[in-house]
Design an enzyme around this catalytic site. Sequence first.
Site, PDB file in Angstrom:
ATOM      1  N   ASP A  90       0.586   5.759  18.259  1.00  0.00           N
ATOM      2  CA  ASP A  90      -0.433   6.170  17.301  1.00  0.00           C
ATOM      3  C   ASP A  90       0.329   6.818  16.156  1.00  0.00           C
ATOM      4  OD1 ASP A  90      -2.400   7.423  15.779  1.00  0.00           O
ATOM      5  OD2 ASP A  90      -3.541   8.122  17.503  1.00  0.00           O
ATOM      6  N   LYS A 113      -2.938   4.292  -0.391  1.00  0.00           N
ATOM      7  CA  LYS A 113      -1.843   3.363  -0.652  1.00  0.00           C
ATOM      8  C   LYS A 113      -1.037   3.754  -1.892  1.00  0.00           C
ATOM      9  CE  LYS A 113      -2.300   0.472   2.819  1.00  0.00           C
ATOM     10  NZ  LYS A 113      -1.225   0.221   3.802  1.00  0.00           N
ATOM     11  N   TYR A 138      -9.057   4.155   0.393  1.00  0.00           N
ATOM     12  CA  TYR A 138      -7.956   3.298   0.828  1.00  0.00           C
ATOM     13  C   TYR A 138      -6.926   3.168  -0.294  1.00  0.00           C
ATOM     14  CZ  TYR A 138      -5.563  -1.068   2.104  1.00  0.00           C
ATOM     15  OH  TYR A 138      -4.610  -2.029   2.393  1.00  0.00           O
ATOM     16  N   THR A 167      -6.267 -11.615   7.286  1.00  0.00           N
ATOM     17  CA  THR A 167      -5.961 -10.861   8.497  1.00  0.00           C
ATOM     18  C   THR A 167      -7.275 -10.423   9.137  1.00  0.00           C
ATOM     19  OG1 THR A 167      -5.935  -8.732   7.362  1.00  0.00           O
ATOM     20  CG2 THR A 167      -3.840  -9.946   7.457  1.00  0.00           C
ATOM     21  N   PRO A 204       0.824  -6.345  -0.831  1.00  0.00           N
ATOM     22  CA  PRO A 204       0.091  -7.602  -0.662  1.00  0.00           C
ATOM     23  C   PRO A 204      -1.248  -7.578  -1.395  1.00  0.00           C
ATOM     24  CG  PRO A 204       0.785  -6.653   1.453  1.00  0.00           C
ATOM     25  CD  PRO A 204       0.934  -5.601   0.419  1.00  0.00           C
ATOM     26  N   GLY A 205      -1.784  -8.775  -1.632  1.00  0.00           N
ATOM     27  CA  GLY A 205      -3.096  -8.915  -2.243  1.00  0.00           C
ATOM     28  C   GLY A 205      -4.159  -9.221  -1.217  1.00  0.00           C
ATOM     29  N   ASP A 253       2.162  -0.566  18.591  1.00  0.00           N
ATOM     30  CA  ASP A 253       0.779  -0.656  18.137  1.00  0.00           C
ATOM     31  C   ASP A 253      -0.031   0.355  18.923  1.00  0.00           C
ATOM     32  OD1 ASP A 253      -0.820  -2.932  16.417  1.00  0.00           O
ATOM     33  OD2 ASP A 253      -2.107  -2.032  17.942  1.00  0.00           O
TER      34      ASP A 253
END
Length: 253
Positions: A56, A153, A149, A184, A179-180, A33
């Site tokens: 990164d 994707k 975004y 998170t 995913p929908g 991460d």
Amino acid sequence: MTRTVFITGAANGIGLASARAFAGAGYNLVLSDIDLDRCKAAAETIDAPKTCHQVDVRDKASIEAAFAAGAEVFGPITHCHANAGVSNMKPALALTEADWDFNFDVNAKGVFFTNQVAVAHFLAHGTKGAIVNTASLASKVGAPLLAHYSASKFAVLGWTQALAREHARDGIRVNAVCPGFVRTPMQEREVAWEAELRGMTPEEVLADYVSQTPLGRIETPEDVADVVVFLASDGARFMTGQGVNVTGGVYMT
């Protein structure tokens, strides 16, 4: 054969749920991460052999270093979940070049770099490895207020399909999860942004998400993680180049 998975964006959300699911399936974990302290704290909650690395994903050398360090501990890495991602939300005409570049640098270039490093590692060690990339519902249907975004994707999904075709004969499988509306930290930020942009309350935005979801609830990271582990497993041995919807029925094509 020892199974070891490399995960980006492992400090929270889908990445952390994926790490826990892989641990439950008996994998060693090479967790990474951009926030090393949060990654280490998350790792402490997982009972499995593991290492943590600051990565990164915009910097290919940092990915290569983490792969090498993980392999030094566990031997050749056999699986990869390229999960790190970012978002911000604006109307399309209000987007800046910086907004566009940030989303593409992390979401698309980050997957590109991580996959390149993974495939090179698999080939160097004679591993018939498996990669799972985190795409999105927004990689199938353009998302209002998330045009940049969504475009990044879509790029992830196109890359996944092309890479899968190129390396199928090497026994390397490459798939993506889409995913929908997943609960998170990223979604929490998006709900606040969307509420402001649409003149709604956050609660109304979440209710709108649920109303669009035939299965009738907000998705959890664990809903996605279980599919990630399946796609990495021998149970998905004849699947490659797929963008698998995990949306509760929001999108069915």
